[in-house]
Design an enzyme around this catalytic site. Structure first.
Site, short mmCIF file in Angstrom:
data_model
loop_
_atom_site.label_atom_id
_atom_site.label_comp_id
_atom_site.label_asym_id
_atom_site.label_seq_id
_atom_site.Cartn_x
_atom_site.Cartn_y
_atom_site.Cartn_z
CB SER A 23 -0.89 -0.19 1.27
OG SER A 23 -0.31 -0.24 2.27
CD GLU A 54 0.89 6.72 -11.43
OE1 GLU A 54 -0.04 5.96 -11.87
OE2 GLU A 54 1.83 6.46 -10.80
CE LYS A 56 -4.35 5.51 -2.89
NZ LYS A 56 -5.51 4.79 -2.94
NE ARG A 77 -2.64 -3.94 -1.09
CZ ARG A 77 -2.66 -3.75 0.22
NH1 ARG A 77 -4.01 -4.14 0.72
NH2 ARG A 77 -1.66 -3.57 1.03
O1 I6G Z 1 0.96 4.50 -9.06
C1 I6G Z 1 -0.13 4.29 -8.47
C2 I6G Z 1 -1.26 5.04 -9.03
C3 I6G Z 1 -2.65 4.95 -8.51
C4 I6G Z 1 -0.30 3.54 -7.44
C5 I6G Z 1 -1.80 3.31 -6.96
C6 I6G Z 1 -2.87 3.90 -7.41
O2 I6G Z 1 -3.91 3.67 -6.78
C7 I6G Z 1 -5.19 3.93 -7.36
N1 I6G Z 1 -1.72 2.45 -5.92
C8 I6G Z 1 -0.80 1.67 -5.39
C9 I6G Z 1 -0.90 0.74 -4.25
C10 I6G Z 1 0.70 1.77 -5.83
N2 I6G Z 1 0.82 2.45 -7.21
C11 I6G Z 1 1.88 1.14 -5.50
#
Ligand code: I6G
Length: 236
Positions: A23, A54, A56, A77
């Site tokens: 996470s 990026e 989320k 997950r």
């Molecule tokens: O690079 C990421 C973009 C969006 C992510 C991510 C994410 O969640 C919507 N979530 C995790 C757990 C990780 N990279 C490692």
């Protein structure tokens, strides 16, 4: 006909993740961000660090395993070490390629990303549910999570789930790009949807700038987000 075909299951099998699905750590203030940047600079012994930024997306993390270019397994997950095998359900998600777009596929490529419901698909689903006097979904995230846990893939298909790739798990025979941004570009080249709202920035000011920019466009995005994600861009 290629995507929905599996018979309903009684339960989901367990899948041990070869590479744990970690996470993310949280930052809640400008000061937390400045500290993150300081720790990265000190840890890397660099005057300035490039970060990949990026959105989320607010959905459900999954991992997709491709062997010789073909989708062979998809899992949730779970607790990060072990998830549930939801391959039949993930095959109904049209955004997920069943075959990698390449003439020379790697022996193994695990792609990680988020399954979600676009706001418009959530609204359409609930409008139809109201017409039929059926139960409405509470929010897009619940719609995606509930959709993936259906024992009958035909019910998953009805939710019109979407997918965005954001990273890698185990891989064999794949030349990994040097940066996270390069990985995302390569995944887009292989046929995965990768969110367009991403950018590489420099230093703490860059992180704050991306956050402000995202806040300004959040209400107009096609999906819900619950923050932004920052990663040191250089994988080394
Ligand atoms: O690079 C990421 C973009 C969006 C992510 C991510 C994410 O969640 C919507 N979530 C995790 C757990 C990780 N990279 C490692």
């Amino acid at each position: 006909t290629q995507r929905v075909g599996a018979a309903p299951q009684d339960a989901f099998a367990e899948v041990a993740h070869r590479v744990p699905m970690l996470s993310l750590a949280n930052a809640f203030s400008d000061e937390d961000l400045a500290n993150f940047d300081r720790r990265c600079r000190e840890g890397l012994d660099a005057p300035s660090v490039d970060y990949s930024c990026e959105l989320k997306f607010d959905g459900l993390a999954v991992t997709l395993a491709y062997e010789e270019g073909l989708l062979v397994r998809g899992a949730t997950r779970g607790d990060g070490e072990t998830g549930e095998d939801v391959t039949a359900n993930l095959r109904t998600v049209r955004a997920i390629p069943l075959r990698l777009r390449t003439e020379s596929p790697p022996k193994l490529l695990e792609v990680r990303g988020e399954v979600l419901m676009l706001r418009r698909d959530f609204e359409a689903y609930n409008a139809r549910a109201r017409e039929l006097g059926e139960k409405e979904l509470v929010n897009p995230r619940n719609g995606a999570a509930g959709g993936l846990r259906q024992l009958d893939p035909r019910l998953t298909a009805k939710r019109r789930l979407s997918f965005f790739a954001y990273g890698l798990g185990a891989h064999e025979g794949w030349r990994v790009p040097a940066t996270h941004a390069g990985v995302l570009d390569a995944l887009a080249g292989l046929g995965f949807p990768v969110a367009r709202d991403r950018r590489v920035v420099q230093g703490a000011q860059g992180l704050l700038g991306f956050y402000a920019e995202t806040g300004a466009k959040r209400a107009g995005l096609p999906y819900d987000i619950d923050g932004v994600v920052y990663k040191v861009d250089a994988l080394a």
